[in-house]
Design a protein around this motif. Sequence first.
Motif, PDB file in Angstrom:
ATOM      1  N   THR A  87      33.453  41.793  16.131  1.00 49.08           N
ATOM      2  CA  THR A  87      33.728  41.331  17.488  1.00 49.08           C
ATOM      3  C   THR A  87      33.437  42.440  18.503  1.00 49.08           C
ATOM      4  O   THR A  87      33.382  43.623  18.160  1.00 49.08           O
ATOM      5  N   ASN A  88      33.254  42.026  19.755  1.00 49.04           N
ATOM      6  CA  ASN A  88      33.046  42.983  20.845  1.00 49.04           C
ATOM      7  C   ASN A  88      33.640  42.366  22.104  1.00 49.04           C
ATOM      8  O   ASN A  88      33.083  41.415  22.651  1.00 49.04           O
ATOM      9  N   VAL A  89      34.775  42.869  22.546  1.00 44.41           N
ATOM     10  CA  VAL A  89      35.497  42.266  23.663  1.00 44.41           C
ATOM     11  C   VAL A  89      35.595  43.259  24.825  1.00 44.41           C
ATOM     12  O   VAL A  89      36.323  44.245  24.741  1.00 44.41           O
ATOM     13  N   GLU A  90      34.841  42.994  25.882  1.00 39.97           N
ATOM     14  CA  GLU A  90      34.863  43.869  27.059  1.00 39.97           C
ATOM     15  C   GLU A  90      35.321  43.131  28.310  1.00 39.97           C
ATOM     16  O   GLU A  90      35.712  43.770  29.292  1.00 39.97           O
ATOM     17  N   THR A 150      34.977  48.498  30.291  1.00 46.46           N
ATOM     18  CA  THR A 150      36.066  48.446  29.312  1.00 46.46           C
ATOM     19  C   THR A 150      36.973  47.252  29.602  1.00 46.46           C
ATOM     20  O   THR A 150      37.061  46.783  30.734  1.00 46.46           O
ATOM     21  N   PHE A 151      37.666  46.814  28.571  1.00 50.33           N
ATOM     22  CA  PHE A 151      38.592  45.690  28.723  1.00 50.33           C
ATOM     23  C   PHE A 151      39.747  46.070  29.642  1.00 50.33           C
ATOM     24  O   PHE A 151      40.213  45.245  30.443  1.00 50.33           O
ATOM     25  N   LYS A 169      31.346  54.930  33.100  1.00 55.99           N
ATOM     26  CA  LYS A 169      31.225  54.067  31.926  1.00 55.99           C
ATOM     27  C   LYS A 169      32.129  54.571  30.800  1.00 55.99           C
ATOM     28  O   LYS A 169      32.408  55.757  30.680  1.00 55.99           O
ATOM     29  N   ARG A 170      32.574  53.637  29.981  1.00 52.58           N
ATOM     30  CA  ARG A 170      33.388  53.916  28.791  1.00 52.58           C
ATOM     31  C   ARG A 170      34.611  54.766  29.132  1.00 52.58           C
ATOM     32  O   ARG A 170      35.365  54.412  29.997  1.00 52.58           O
ATOM     33  N   TYR A 171      34.759  55.936  28.501  1.00 52.04           N
ATOM     34  CA  TYR A 171      35.996  56.701  28.633  1.00 52.04           C
ATOM     35  C   TYR A 171      35.692  58.143  29.053  1.00 52.04           C
ATOM     36  O   TYR A 171      35.724  59.062  28.235  1.00 52.04           O
ATOM     37  N   ALA A 218      49.612  46.011  26.825  1.00 50.28           N
ATOM     38  CA  ALA A 218      49.422  44.965  27.838  1.00 50.28           C
ATOM     39  C   ALA A 218      48.028  45.020  28.445  1.00 50.28           C
ATOM     40  O   ALA A 218      47.474  43.987  28.840  1.00 50.28           O
ATOM     41  N   PHE A 219      47.450  46.209  28.510  1.00 48.44           N
ATOM     42  CA  PHE A 219      46.139  46.364  29.129  1.00 48.44           C
ATOM     43  C   PHE A 219      44.979  46.372  28.134  1.00 48.44           C
ATOM     44  O   PHE A 219      43.865  46.008  28.496  1.00 48.44           O
ATOM     45  N   SER A 220      45.233  46.791  26.905  1.00 46.64           N
ATOM     46  CA  SER A 220      44.106  46.982  25.990  1.00 46.64           C
ATOM     47  C   SER A 220      44.070  46.034  24.800  1.00 46.64           C
ATOM     48  O   SER A 220      43.039  45.920  24.141  1.00 46.64           O
ATOM     49  N   TRP A 221      45.188  45.342  24.512  1.00 45.95           N
ATOM     50  CA  TRP A 221      45.189  44.442  23.358  1.00 45.95           C
ATOM     51  C   TRP A 221      44.628  43.081  23.771  1.00 45.95           C
ATOM     52  O   TRP A 221      45.310  42.270  24.377  1.00 45.95           O
TER      53      TRP A 221
END
Length: 243
Positions: A87-90, A150-151, A169-171, A218-221
């Motif tokens: 999976t890839n969830v953004e 990012t999600f 981008k990203r982290y 809450a923010f990342s799951w």
Amino acid sequence: MKVVSLVPSITEALFDLGLTENHVVGRTKFCIHPAEKVKNVTVIGGTKNINIDKIKALQPDLILANKEENVKEQVKALMTDFKVIVTNVETIEDNYYLLKNLGQIFNKQDKAQMFNLKIYDVLQQTKINKKIKAAYLIWKNPYMTIGSDTFIHRILEEIDFENIFKDKKRYPVIEIADLAHAEVIMLSSEPFPFKEKHIEELKAYYPDKKIIIVDGEAFSWYGTHIAKCGNYFKNLVSEVELI
């Protein structure tokens, strides 16, 4: 169908959709929800260091992985013997289709749709009266934040925070000085376990800024977790609207 989940939030989603310990036969040590059910599921390592032999012993019909959370080489090794879905969830849209696809795979379409509608309601009902500039930190030594792909960024934007690092981008790694334009600095409870002492450290540089610890789950799951965060988001919004 026997399933091994290599992703904590997907493990939670599987149980929320109605699967049992008879279906979910393997999980990572970070798969902690729902606690009363995952305790009975075999641990096959961490998200980044899975035990392939343990997985082989379970003989799953399906393995669920994630592009970001799992190591590509380990996932490819599993693909030689098992059916693996990566999976890839953004985005929120990605999350919608993740749940929809899981619903189809496990014949839980109605529950998947119920969670998707609930997530929509949670995000629509959690709005700030004005855009508040936010910095969301996920790591210390060095400080790291989140970019627009990012999600976490998507969730921030959905509830009307403006990510001051949306051009990244990203982290990306940042310096304390880079936080100057934030009205609120959010310290995530995961993956780095920020505590009150870290708030005090930043207060030394920014005594007048709102600096708070936020629930990283809450923010990342992604998956079903956001559907359970309505009250949390409302309380968070009420707290920062006082800025």
